[in-house]
Design a protein around this motif. Structure first.
Motif, mmCIF file in Angstrom:
data_model
loop_
_atom_site.group_PDB
_atom_site.id
_atom_site.type_symbol
_atom_site.label_atom_id
_atom_site.label_comp_id
_atom_site.label_asym_id
_atom_site.label_seq_id
_atom_site.Cartn_x
_atom_site.Cartn_y
_atom_site.Cartn_z
ATOM 1 N N SER A 1 0.825 -1.206 0.000
ATOM 2 C CA SER A 1 0.000 0.000 0.000
ATOM 3 C C SER A 1 0.860 1.256 0.000
ATOM 4 C CB SER A 1 -0.900 0.017 1.233
ATOM 5 O OG SER A 1 -1.494 1.287 1.363
ATOM 6 N N ILE B 1 -4.640 -0.617 8.838
ATOM 7 C CA ILE B 1 -5.263 -1.900 8.473
ATOM 8 C C ILE B 1 -4.867 -2.181 7.036
ATOM 9 C CG2 ILE B 1 -7.448 -0.819 7.746
ATOM 10 C CD1 ILE B 1 -8.869 -3.399 8.768
ATOM 11 N N ALA B 2 -4.528 -3.411 6.741
ATOM 12 C CA ALA B 2 -4.204 -3.771 5.356
ATOM 13 C C ALA B 2 -4.414 -5.261 5.158
ATOM 14 C CB ALA B 2 -2.758 -3.409 5.019
ATOM 15 N N SER B 3 -4.783 -5.618 3.938
ATOM 16 C CA SER B 3 -4.923 -7.028 3.601
ATOM 17 C C SER B 3 -4.220 -7.267 2.273
ATOM 18 C CB SER B 3 -6.400 -7.400 3.471
ATOM 19 O OG SER B 3 -6.971 -6.742 2.366
ATOM 20 N N ASN C 1 -6.593 -8.320 -1.635
ATOM 21 C CA ASN C 1 -7.765 -7.513 -1.263
ATOM 22 C C ASN C 1 -9.056 -8.190 -1.736
ATOM 23 O OD1 ASN C 1 -5.930 -4.568 -2.253
ATOM 24 N ND2 ASN C 1 -6.087 -5.441 -0.233
ATOM 25 N N ASN C 2 -10.155 -7.644 -1.222
ATOM 26 C CA ASN C 2 -11.508 -8.033 -1.684
ATOM 27 C C ASN C 2 -11.858 -9.501 -1.487
ATOM 28 O OD1 ASN C 2 -12.187 -5.418 -2.457
ATOM 29 N ND2 ASN C 2 -11.129 -5.684 -4.413
ATOM 30 N N LEU C 3 -11.281 -10.101 -0.454
ATOM 31 C CA LEU C 3 -11.654 -11.484 -0.122
ATOM 32 C C LEU C 3 -12.250 -11.573 1.284
ATOM 33 C CD1 LEU C 3 -8.705 -13.573 -1.655
ATOM 34 C CD2 LEU C 3 -11.037 -13.301 -2.517
ATOM 35 N N GLY C 4 -12.584 -10.410 1.831
ATOM 36 C CA GLY C 4 -13.240 -10.413 3.146
ATOM 37 C C GLY C 4 -12.297 -10.344 4.339
ATOM 38 N N TYR C 5 -10.980 -10.250 4.097
ATOM 39 C CA TYR C 5 -10.025 -10.233 5.227
ATOM 40 C C TYR C 5 -10.154 -8.938 6.038
ATOM 41 C CZ TYR C 5 -7.902 -14.069 2.597
ATOM 42 O OH TYR C 5 -7.698 -15.238 1.920
ATOM 43 N N GLY C 6 -10.297 -7.802 5.336
ATOM 44 C CA GLY C 6 -10.432 -6.516 6.037
ATOM 45 C C GLY C 6 -11.674 -6.500 6.918
ATOM 46 N N LYS C 7 -12.774 -6.977 6.356
ATOM 47 C CA LYS C 7 -14.042 -6.994 7.091
ATOM 48 C C LYS C 7 -13.930 -7.877 8.344
ATOM 49 C CE LYS C 7 -18.849 -7.079 5.759
ATOM 50 N NZ LYS C 7 -19.682 -6.992 4.575
ATOM 51 N N ASN D 1 -7.170 8.194 -0.539
ATOM 52 C CA ASN D 1 -7.378 6.755 -0.314
ATOM 53 C C ASN D 1 -8.879 6.430 -0.344
ATOM 54 O OD1 ASN D 1 -7.091 4.088 0.263
ATOM 55 N ND2 ASN D 1 -5.896 4.369 2.148
ATOM 56 N N ASN E 1 -10.485 4.004 -1.864
ATOM 57 C CA ASN E 1 -10.820 2.591 -1.654
ATOM 58 C C ASN E 1 -11.039 2.303 -0.167
ATOM 59 O OD1 ASN E 1 -11.015 -0.232 -2.349
ATOM 60 N ND2 ASN E 1 -8.987 -0.461 -1.444
ATOM 61 N N ALA E 2 -10.102 2.774 0.663
ATOM 62 C CA ALA E 2 -10.245 2.542 2.108
ATOM 63 C C ALA E 2 -11.431 3.336 2.657
ATOM 64 C CB ALA E 2 -8.958 2.928 2.835
ATOM 65 N N PHE F 1 -14.463 1.393 2.001
ATOM 66 C CA PHE F 1 -14.444 0.213 2.881
ATOM 67 C C PHE F 1 -14.948 0.593 4.284
ATOM 68 C CE2 PHE F 1 -11.728 -1.844 6.154
ATOM 69 C CZ PHE F 1 -12.160 -3.161 6.036
ATOM 70 N N LYS G 1 -18.738 1.379 4.258
ATOM 71 C CA LYS G 1 -19.522 0.133 4.201
ATOM 72 C C LYS G 1 -19.569 -0.558 5.562
ATOM 73 C CE LYS G 1 -18.946 -1.346 -0.568
ATOM 74 N NZ LYS G 1 -18.184 -2.265 -1.431
HETATM 75 C C1 LIG Z 1 -8.850 -1.095 2.815
HETATM 76 C C2 LIG Z 1 -8.531 -2.590 2.925
HETATM 77 C C3 LIG Z 1 -7.900 -2.870 4.289
HETATM 78 C C4 LIG Z 1 -9.853 -3.374 2.796
HETATM 79 O O1 LIG Z 1 -9.588 -4.752 3.025
HETATM 80 P P1 LIG Z 1 -10.192 -5.898 2.082
HETATM 81 O O2 LIG Z 1 -9.707 -7.201 2.632
HETATM 82 O O3 LIG Z 1 -9.875 -5.614 0.662
HETATM 83 O O4 LIG Z 1 -11.757 -5.672 2.335
HETATM 84 P P2 LIG Z 1 -12.925 -6.775 2.268
HETATM 85 O O5 LIG Z 1 -12.555 -7.840 1.291
HETATM 86 O O6 LIG Z 1 -13.255 -7.203 3.648
HETATM 87 O O7 LIG Z 1 -14.133 -5.907 1.757
HETATM 88 C C5 LIG Z 1 -14.112 -5.260 0.489
HETATM 89 C C6 LIG Z 1 -15.113 -5.900 -0.485
HETATM 90 O O8 LIG Z 1 -14.611 -7.179 -0.852
HETATM 91 C C7 LIG Z 1 -15.679 -8.019 -1.261
HETATM 92 N N1 LIG Z 1 -15.726 -9.231 -0.418
HETATM 93 C C8 LIG Z 1 -15.869 -9.315 0.909
HETATM 94 N N2 LIG Z 1 -15.873 -10.587 1.315
HETATM 95 C C9 LIG Z 1 -15.686 -11.335 0.230
HETATM 96 C C10 LIG Z 1 -15.547 -12.714 0.015
HETATM 97 N N3 LIG Z 1 -15.617 -13.593 1.021
HETATM 98 N N4 LIG Z 1 -15.332 -13.128 -1.251
HETATM 99 C C11 LIG Z 1 -15.292 -12.241 -2.265
HETATM 100 N N5 LIG Z 1 -15.414 -10.916 -2.121
HETATM 101 C C12 LIG Z 1 -15.604 -10.463 -0.890
HETATM 102 C C13 LIG Z 1 -16.899 -7.220 -1.084
HETATM 103 O O9 LIG Z 1 -17.213 -6.548 -2.268
HETATM 104 C C14 LIG Z 1 -16.495 -6.214 -0.007
HETATM 105 O O10 LIG Z 1 -17.385 -5.206 0.020
HETATM 106 P P3 LIG Z 1 -18.755 -5.359 0.901
HETATM 107 O O11 LIG Z 1 -18.415 -4.759 2.262
HETATM 108 O O12 LIG Z 1 -19.774 -4.579 0.161
HETATM 109 O O13 LIG Z 1 -19.122 -6.793 1.059
HETATM 110 C C15 LIG Z 1 -7.592 -3.057 1.780
HETATM 111 O O14 LIG Z 1 -8.111 -2.662 0.546
HETATM 112 C C16 LIG Z 1 -6.164 -2.575 1.889
HETATM 113 O O15 LIG Z 1 -5.305 -3.287 2.386
HETATM 114 N N6 LIG Z 1 -5.878 -1.346 1.394
HETATM 115 C C17 LIG Z 1 -4.508 -0.818 1.428
HETATM 116 C C18 LIG Z 1 -4.122 -0.358 2.816
HETATM 117 C C19 LIG Z 1 -4.932 0.838 3.250
HETATM 118 O O16 LIG Z 1 -5.165 1.766 2.489
HETATM 119 N N7 LIG Z 1 -5.389 0.818 4.529
HETATM 120 C C20 LIG Z 1 -6.207 1.901 5.091
HETATM 121 C C21 LIG Z 1 -5.398 2.995 5.664
HETATM 122 S S1 LIG Z 1 -4.427 2.490 7.066
#
Ligand SMILES: CC(C)(COP(=O)(O)OP(=O)(O)OC[C@H]1O[C@@H](n2cnc3c(N)ncnc32)[C@H](O)[C@@H]1OP(=O)(O)O)[C@@H](O)C(=O)NCCC(=O)NCCS
Length: 148
Positions: free
Chosen positions: A25, A73-75, A78-84, A110, A112-113, A116, A119
């Motif tokens: 990131s 926070i970072a995953s 991305n987009n596999l539900g780890y952040g959530k 930022n 995207n974050a 997130f 949501k």
């Molecule tokens: C911001 C960040 C932490 C979000 O984490 P993420 O793991 O990508 O987020 P999630 O996967 O939990 O959620 C994003 C979307 O992914 C999709 N998603 C969630 N679970 C999913 C699953 N099991 N399978 C497929 N897609 C899924 C959904 O579209 C979700 O959106 P929703 O809330 O409408 O369901 C990540 O994008 C990141 O690391 N960004 C860079 C670091 C950063 O900028 N951090 C913030 C500042 S410190």
């Protein structure tokens, strides 16, 4: 299988994994020493999420009652539900500690974050002008914890 863990040791493999995810990131600048200090400090918590024994995300926050500040926070990937999942652990810990609100600051670019966090129940409550490098604004975001 996804697994959440609180990091208590400064094991090199864990530090390296967190550091490598942070490098993905452009908005996270953290050194390995700094990660170690967060792990050792009593007011900070470092949480990791693992999938099939591989670290796929981390969350660092500062807990000083009655508030929590998200530091990073970072995953990856991305987009596999780890952040959530990391945030759901945070909300559970917040309730356990009778926390009133969770706050964070976010680089204005930022988006995207920001999406997130929105949501996941955060609201933008203020803008701190020229907070990053005396150049970019910070959005201050907050989620109030509901005990009803
Ligand atoms: C911001 C960040 C932490 C979000 O984490 P993420 O793991 O990508 O987020 P999630 O996967 O939990 O959620 C994003 C979307 O992914 C999709 N998603 C969630 N679970 C999913 C699953 N099991 N399978 C497929 N897609 C899924 C959904 O579209 C979700 O959106 P929703 O809330 O409408 O369901 C990540 O994008 C990141 O690391 N960004 C860079 C670091 C950063 O900028 N951090 C913030 C500042 S410190």
């Amino acid at each position: 299988m996804k697994n959440i863990e609180i990091v208590n040791s400064t094991d090199d493999n864990i530090i390296d994994s967190i550091f490598l995810i942070s490098l993905k990131s452009e908005y996270i600048h953290i050194s390995k020493d700094c990660i170690k200090q967060y792990i050792k400090d009593k007011h900070h918590k470092v949480i990791i999420i693992e999938n099939d024994n591989k670290i796929t995300g981390f969350l660092i926050y500062f807990l000083l009652k009655p508030d929590i500040d998200i530091i990073f926070i970072a995953s990856y990937p991305n987009n596999l539900g780890y952040g959530k999942k990391l945030l759901s652990y945070l909300f559970y810990d917040a309730k356990n500690n009778n926390i009133k609100s969770i706050k964070l600051d976010l680089h204005e670019h930022n988006i995207n974050a920001k999406n997130f966090y929105i949501k996941n129940g955060f609201k933008e409550i203020a803008v701190r002008k020229k907070y990053y490098n005396n150049q970019f604004d910070a959005f201050i975001m907050e989620k109030e914890i509901n005990y009803n």
